[in-house]
Design an enzyme around this catalytic site. Structure first.
Site, PDB file in Angstrom:
ATOM      1  N   PHE A 194       0.829  -1.210   0.000  1.00  0.00           N
ATOM      2  CA  PHE A 194       0.000   0.000   0.000  1.00  0.00           C
ATOM      3  C   PHE A 194       0.865   1.264   0.000  1.00  0.00           C
ATOM      4  CE2 PHE A 194      -2.604   3.216   2.169  1.00  0.00           C
ATOM      5  CZ  PHE A 194      -3.814   3.084   1.511  1.00  0.00           C
ATOM      6  N   ASN A 215      -4.114   2.366  10.217  1.00  0.00           N
ATOM      7  CA  ASN A 215      -4.846   2.750   9.017  1.00  0.00           C
ATOM      8  C   ASN A 215      -5.241   1.411   8.394  1.00  0.00           C
ATOM      9  OD1 ASN A 215      -5.780   3.697   6.578  1.00  0.00           O
ATOM     10  ND2 ASN A 215      -3.729   4.103   5.742  1.00  0.00           N
ATOM     11  N   PRO A 216      -6.330   0.823   8.879  1.00  0.00           N
ATOM     12  CA  PRO A 216      -6.648  -0.557   8.468  1.00  0.00           C
ATOM     13  C   PRO A 216      -7.289  -0.583   7.087  1.00  0.00           C
ATOM     14  CG  PRO A 216      -8.373   0.305   9.877  1.00  0.00           C
ATOM     15  CD  PRO A 216      -7.345   1.397   9.755  1.00  0.00           C
TER      16      PRO A 216
END
Ligand code: SAM
Length: 295
Positions: A79, A188-189
Site C-alpha cells: 500500500f 490505518n486498516p
C-alpha cells in the site's frame, strides 16, 4: 502486473545526473534543458512511460515516496501511504505532546501499529518520538519485508519490532505484546466497503494489495478485530487512533455502544484536509481492570 523493471524512475534521474543530489525534481539542471537525450536515457524514459501507460502508480515507478519528511522505498503490491495518513500521525503526535503524563509516563509511548504496510506510520512516529518503541505488525509478507527495509534505510531498526501477523487469527494478541501492554494502538486498516472496491481507480485496483483495501461489507472487519483486541493490548487509559471512511464514525460509535464489555469510548473524531470525518480517537476507560474475555 509488472513486478520488476531494469531501472526505477529515481535511479534513472540520479544516474542520468538529471538531479542534484538530495534535491527535488525542480532542480533539473538548466544545461540539460536543451541537451539531446542519450539512447540509454531514451530507453529508460520509454520503459518508465510504458509502466505509467499501464496505469502503474507513479510512486511504484519512482520506487520511493515521501511521508512526513521521510523518504520511503515503495514496491508493489504494498500500500502506498496517502497524504491524509500524515494527518493521523500529526494527531497522535499532538496527543502525545499534550498528555505526556498519561501517554508514556516513562520515556516515550510504547506504540503498536496494526497493518504497517511500508512502515510509513511506525517509522514517522519513531522519527518524531526518540524515546518511543514500536511494534509493527502486518499479515502481508511483502509489507513486512518493506517495513524492515525502510527501518534499516532510516536507521530506526533498533526501536521497532516488526512481526508478521494476522490480527484476525485466534490468539494473535499474545504475539502483539513483546514489551507488555502498549500506550497507543495506531492503525490505518483496510476500511473500504467491499461494494466500493470496483469504483477505485485502476492504479489502485490493479497494483495495490486488495487485502490492504477491502474492509468487508461495511468496511468494519479489521476495525472490529482491532477494537475487540484493544482492552487486552492497552495499558489503563491507553488509546486507539484509527483512520477510517467518513461513514465509520457513526458505525464505530454504535458498534462500541453494542460492546460495553470492551470499556472503550469514542472520545474524538477529526476531519481530514477535505473536511471529511476520517480519524477516530478511542480511549480505554480508566475504571476497567482486567479483560472481559479473561473473566
Ligand atoms: C491501508 S493499508 C495501511 C498501510 C500503512 N499503515 C499506511 O498507512 O500506509 C492496511 C495494511 O493492513 C494490512 N492488513 C490487512 N489485514 C490485516 C490483518 N488481518 N492483520 C494484519 N494486517 C493486516 C495490509 O496488509 C496493509 O498493509
Amino acid at each position: 502486473m509488472p513486478q520488476s523493471w531494469s531501472v526505477t524512475g529515481r535511479q534513472f534521474l540520479r544516474r542520468g545526473a538529471f538531479l542534484r543530489p538530495g534535491n527535488p525534481f525542480q532542480s533539473l539542471k538548466p544545461v540539460l534543458w536543451t541537451q539531446p537525450l542519450t539512447p540509454w536515457q531514451l530507453q529508460c524514459i520509454q520503459e518508465l512511460s510504458s509502466h505509467r501507460l499501464q496505469r502503474m502508480p507513479v510512486q511504484y515507478i519512482l520506487g520511493e515516496w515521501d511521508f512526513q519528511g521521510l523518504s520511503l522505498k515503495m514496491a508493489p503490491p504494498v500500500f502506498i501511504p496517502r497524504p491524509e495518513t500524515e494527518e493521523l500521525v500529526e494527531w497522535v503526535l499532538e496527543e502525545v505532546a499534550q498528555r505526556p503524563r498519561v501517554i508514556g509516563t516513562q520515556g516515550g509511548p510504547l506504540i503498536l501499529e496494526v497493518g504497517c504496510g511500508s512502515g510509513a506510520i511506525s517509522l514517522s512516529l519513531l522519527s518524531h518520538l526518540p524515546q518511543s518503541q514500536v511494534i509493527a505488525v502486518d499479515k502481508g509478507e511483502a509489507a513486512i519485508c518493506l517495513t524492515r527495509e525502510n527501518a534499516q534505510r532510516l536507521r530506526l531498526q533498533d526501536r521497532i519490532r516488526i512481526i508478521p501477523l494476522d490480527v484476525t487469527l485466534e490468539g494473535s494478541w499474545a504475539h502483539l505484546l513483546p514489551w507488555g501492554p502498549v500506550d497507543l494502538v495506531v492503525s490505518n486498516p483496510p476500511y473500504v466497503f467491499s461494494q466500493d472496491i470496483e469504483q477505485l481507480a485502476p492504479e489502485i485496483r490493479s497494483y495495490e494489495d486488495p487485502a490492504a483495501l477491502d474492509g468487508g461489507e461495511e468496511g468494519m472487519d479489521i476495525i472490529a478485530h482491532i477494537l475487540a483486541l484493544a482492552p487486552r493490548l492497552l495499558k489503563d487509559s491507553g488509546s486507539v487512533f484509527l483512520e477510517v471512511d467518513p461513514r465509520h464514525p457513526e458505525l464505530v460509535g454504535s458498534w462500541l455502544r453494542s460492546r460495553p464489555d470492551l470499556s472503550l469510548d469514542l472520545v474524538a473524531v477529526r476531519k481530514d484536509f477535505c473536511g471529511r470525518p476520517r480519524f477516530l480517537h478511542i480511549r480505554r476507560s480508566e475504571a476497567q481492570h482486567g479483560c472481559p474475555a479473561d473473566t
